[in-house]
Design an enzyme around this catalytic site. Structure first.
Site, PDB file in Angstrom:
ATOM      1  N   LYS A  18       0.829  -1.208   0.000  1.00  0.00           N
ATOM      2  CA  LYS A  18       0.000   0.000   0.000  1.00  0.00           C
ATOM      3  C   LYS A  18       0.866   1.262   0.000  1.00  0.00           C
ATOM      4  CE  LYS A  18      -2.693  -0.573   3.331  1.00  0.00           C
ATOM      5  NZ  LYS A  18      -2.618  -0.105   4.656  1.00  0.00           N
ATOM      6  N   LYS A 190     -12.978 -13.016  -5.274  1.00  0.00           N
ATOM      7  CA  LYS A 190     -13.964 -12.974  -4.175  1.00  0.00           C
ATOM      8  C   LYS A 190     -13.494 -12.186  -2.945  1.00  0.00           C
ATOM      9  CE  LYS A 190     -17.429 -15.373  -4.389  1.00  0.00           C
ATOM     10  NZ  LYS A 190     -18.295 -15.055  -5.491  1.00  0.00           N
ATOM     11  N   THR A 192     -11.606  -9.750  -2.718  1.00  0.00           N
ATOM     12  CA  THR A 192     -11.673  -8.314  -3.035  1.00  0.00           C
ATOM     13  C   THR A 192     -13.130  -7.833  -3.048  1.00  0.00           C
ATOM     14  OG1 THR A 192      -9.612  -8.372  -4.237  1.00  0.00           O
ATOM     15  CG2 THR A 192     -11.122  -6.610  -4.836  1.00  0.00           C
ATOM     16  N   LYS A 224     -15.476  -8.748 -13.553  1.00  0.00           N
ATOM     17  CA  LYS A 224     -16.088  -9.274 -12.335  1.00  0.00           C
ATOM     18  C   LYS A 224     -15.997  -8.244 -11.205  1.00  0.00           C
ATOM     19  CE  LYS A 224     -16.524 -14.093 -11.382  1.00  0.00           C
ATOM     20  NZ  LYS A 224     -15.823 -15.343 -11.242  1.00  0.00           N
ATOM     21  N   CYS A 404      25.813   5.770  12.899  1.00  0.00           N
ATOM     22  CA  CYS A 404      25.357   5.970  14.277  1.00  0.00           C
ATOM     23  C   CYS A 404      26.072   5.008  15.238  1.00  0.00           C
ATOM     24  CB  CYS A 404      23.837   5.842  14.353  1.00  0.00           C
ATOM     25  SG  CYS A 404      23.185   6.741  15.767  1.00  0.00           S
ATOM     26  N   GLY A 406      27.417   2.350  14.487  1.00  0.00           N
ATOM     27  CA  GLY A 406      28.597   1.941  13.731  1.00  0.00           C
ATOM     28  C   GLY A 406      29.732   2.941  13.872  1.00  0.00           C
ATOM     29  N   ARG A 488      21.067   8.414  21.922  1.00  0.00           N
ATOM     30  CA  ARG A 488      21.201   9.068  23.235  1.00  0.00           C
ATOM     31  C   ARG A 488      22.658   9.298  23.607  1.00  0.00           C
ATOM     32  NH1 ARG A 488      16.121   8.905  25.448  1.00  0.00           N
ATOM     33  NH2 ARG A 488      14.968   7.055  24.845  1.00  0.00           N
ATOM     34  N   HIS A 533      22.247   9.575  10.716  1.00  0.00           N
ATOM     35  CA  HIS A 533      21.755   8.528   9.800  1.00  0.00           C
ATOM     36  C   HIS A 533      21.637   9.090   8.382  1.00  0.00           C
ATOM     37  CE1 HIS A 533      20.686   5.425  12.745  1.00  0.00           C
ATOM     38  NE2 HIS A 533      20.439   6.431  13.559  1.00  0.00           N
ATOM     39  N   GLU A 535      21.439   7.635   5.694  1.00  0.00           N
ATOM     40  CA  GLU A 535      20.567   6.832   4.828  1.00  0.00           C
ATOM     41  C   GLU A 535      19.192   7.462   4.626  1.00  0.00           C
ATOM     42  OE1 GLU A 535      21.727   5.904   7.806  1.00  0.00           O
ATOM     43  OE2 GLU A 535      20.253   4.807   8.988  1.00  0.00           O
TER      44      GLU A 535
HETATM   45  N1  GLN Z   1      22.592   3.015  20.783  1.00  0.00           N
HETATM   46  C1  GLN Z   1      23.254   4.193  20.354  1.00  0.00           C
HETATM   47  C2  GLN Z   1      22.721   5.438  21.051  1.00  0.00           C
HETATM   48  O1  GLN Z   1      21.637   5.446  21.548  1.00  0.00           O
HETATM   49  C3  GLN Z   1      23.165   4.358  18.861  1.00  0.00           C
HETATM   50  C4  GLN Z   1      21.781   4.527  18.350  1.00  0.00           C
HETATM   51  C5  GLN Z   1      21.651   4.308  16.866  1.00  0.00           C
HETATM   52  O2  GLN Z   1      22.473   3.662  16.261  1.00  0.00           O
HETATM   53  N2  GLN Z   1      20.592   4.820  16.268  1.00  0.00           N
HETATM   54  O3  GLN Z   1      23.404   6.433  21.089  1.00  0.00           O
END
Ligand code: GLN
Length: 560
Positions: A18, A190, A192, A224, A404, A406, A488, A533, A535
């Site tokens: 959807k 059916k 649907t 149908k 993050c 990583g 955090r 992030h 991404e």
């Molecule tokens: N756990 C980590 C933090 O809270 C990284 C969070 C994450 O990768 N989005 O800072």
């Protein structure tokens, strides 16, 4: 000019696309020159998606203004190439929360506040607000769940009330599933038919039915559905499974869905046509998208030898590609966008980090990958294995991109093994570590102490100043950037000198809060960790600069 509203509801079952159908309808309307907005409604009591388990519910998509929302907002951003905001998302919880808040503030002037009409009225006012704020010609509203379930009834009620108030300005699309049972071998309509009837009992008649199935729907079955669901044959849109989601708009366009929607809206007033004016030109956009999809399909052909292997290292309690790809959908799409731009087909593999904790010899298998990613994450499971994998990528000069968590784990690896800070850790993992190279910020300590978990991380876009000449500086083009956060814990500045001395470059900082946002390692083809992030900001036709550089470097490295 008021926005027109198109509600998208699901028939028969969930998980039939959807979100992609909604994004694609938006995309083709855009390509016809119209301004489009999109709203996702989730029928959960959760106020936002931040407290939901991504393995069960899919990725938490963070908007520029810091809302933790559903992954469908990511689809809207990628297809429509526009940013989503708080007003593009609501849940049952958020709606009830604001009604109760208003009631407490005497905003209902002494009335008895009731589920009907006050809840649907709140829903309507939120939808109309999004339409007004974006000045969209068409606002798409995707109602989560399936027709007939109890959970989304109040949202259907809101939709019905909007139609009653403004018959010429509201339309309904039902995305329904048509099974082809193996034993029978033919497509069945059916379920649907029942779904349409159930929608009718909510006072709603679909204007279009999108027929999702393994195969294209044939004429007899279209007929149908038309007869039993009370719509025209031409308004049954075939939506078979296809190779890439990005082809869905093209498939809709072939059936002239945008034109049909526009015509229906224009015809409404007293049977006479009222033109909806087009603010933007869209022709070259259609062509660009077509070329893009053509390229993806060529690259996906098995005869194409230009592939790049990317390994995503994480803790994987749930197996099966489906679950994982849903919880990391933005990372996967960002990799694809960048690889496609470089003329390569990405081969993405999931690597369970826990195996390296048991058997470090297995690390050498990582040499197969052109590049490695450690994505965002929480908690201590699998962390030591991820750190080992990062160390391997550092030593073996395999391109590494830390997102993050990583990034935080890359800092820990460098601290332990280059700066010789034995036992260095994040206080998320080891509260008593001697070297807390990643630690919790003061304001976050208060949140945790007061058990304020919902919507309280460092969320949304923050500016980041880049270091000239760094990998990141060059990738972005040496300017201040805005990237989205959700965490955090932070880099602990007390260790900055020590880490810089052993070759870690601080390539991006947030000046206002004095926070390290990007780290890089010297003497490595690509070793970049970002506290944010990236991404979330990659788009099909404009890949994210850091993903682009990472993939280029991964292609160069090759892997074997
Ligand atoms: N756990 C980590 C933090 O809270 C990284 C969070 C994450 O990768 N989005 O800072």
């Amino acid at each position: 000019m008021m926005s027109r509203y198109i509600f998208i509801v699901g028939g028969v079952m969930s998980g039939v696309g959807k979100g992609i159908a909604s994004s694609s309808i938006g995309k083709i309307l855009q390509d016809h020159g119209y301004k489009v907005a999109a709203i996702k409604i989730d029928p959960y009591i959760n106020v936002d998606a931040g407290t939901m388990n991504p393995v069960e519910h899919g990725e938490v998509f963070v908007t520029e203004d810091g809302l933790e929302s559903d992954q469908d907002l990511g689809n809207y951003e990628r297809f429509l190439d526009i940013d989503m905001y708080r007003f593009n998302y609501m849940t049952t919880g958020a709606v009830y929360e604001s009604v109760i808040h208003k009631e407490r503030n005497l905003e209902y002037g002494g009335k008895c506040v009731e589920v009907v009409p006050h809840i649907p009225e709140e829903v309507i006012s939120r939808i109309e607000l999004a339409g007004r704020k974006t000045k969209a010609d068409f606002t798409l509203i995707e109602i989560g769940g399936t027709v007939g379930e109890y959970q989304n009834m109040l949202f259907l009620e809101a939709a019905r009330m909007m139609k009653l108030k403004n018959p010429a300005g509201v339309m309904f699309v039902m995305v329904s599933y048509l099974p082809i049972p193996d034993k029978v071998g033919e497509m069945k309509t059916k379920p649907t038919q029942y779904a349409a009837r159930t929608l009718n009992t909510a006072g709603i008649q679909p204007d279009f039915i999108i027929a999702r199935s393994r195969k294209p729907i044939d004429e007899p079955r279209k007929k149908k559905i038309a007869v039993f669901c009370n719509i025209k044959e031409e308004d049954v849109i075939s939506a078979p499974d296809i190779e890439t989601i990005y082809e869905v708009p093209i498939n809709f366009e072939k059936q002239e869905l945008a034109g049909k929607i526009i015509k229906k809206f224009e015809k409404f007033k007293n049977g006479s046509r009222q033109k909806i004016k087009k603010p933007v030109k869209g022709k070259d956009r259609i062509l660009k998208w077509k070329n893009f999809v053509g390229k993806i399909k060529r690259l996906a052909d098995p005869s194409n030898k230009k592939t790049v292997n990317i390994g995503i290292v994480g803790k994987y309690f749930a197996t099966g590609k489906f679950v994982l790809s849903d919880s990391y959908i933005s990372v996967i799409e960002a990799i694809k966008h960048a690889a496609w731009e470089s003329g390569y087909s990405p081969n993405i593999e999931w690597i369970d980090s826990e195996q390296y904790e048991k058997d470090p010899k297995k690390l050498k298998e990582l040499k197969r990958y052109g590049g490695l990613i450690v994505p965002g994450g929480f908690g201590s499971r699998g962390v030591e294995g991820k750190i080992k994998a990062i160390g391997f990528a550092r030593k073996e000069k395999i391109p590494y991109f830390g997102l993050c968590y990583g990034m935080q784990l890359a800092v820990i690896e460098t601290a332990r093994n280059l700066a010789r800070l034995k036992g260095a850790n994040s206080t998320e993992i080891d509260a008593n570590t001697e070297y807390p190279v990643i630690h919790i910020s003061e304001d976050q300590k208060i949140n945790i102490k007061n058990q304020r978990y919902g919507g309280s991380m460092r969320l949304g876009a923050y500016p980041c100043e880049l270091k000239k000449g760094s990998i990141s500086g060059k990738a972005y083009g040496d300017k201040t950037i805005l990237e989205r956060h959700r965490h955090r814990y932070e880099f602990n500045n007390e260790f900055r000198d020590k880490l810089e001395k052993v070759g870690m470059t601080v390539a991006g900082v947030n000046r206002e809060r004095d926070l390290v946002e990007i780290v890089e390692l010297k003497d490595h083809p690509f070793f970049v960790g970002v506290q944010f992030h990236p991404e979330f900001k990659s788009r099909p036709l404009s890949p994210h600069p850091l993903f682009r550089e990472f993939i280029k470097s991964a292609i160069k490295n090759g892997g074997n």
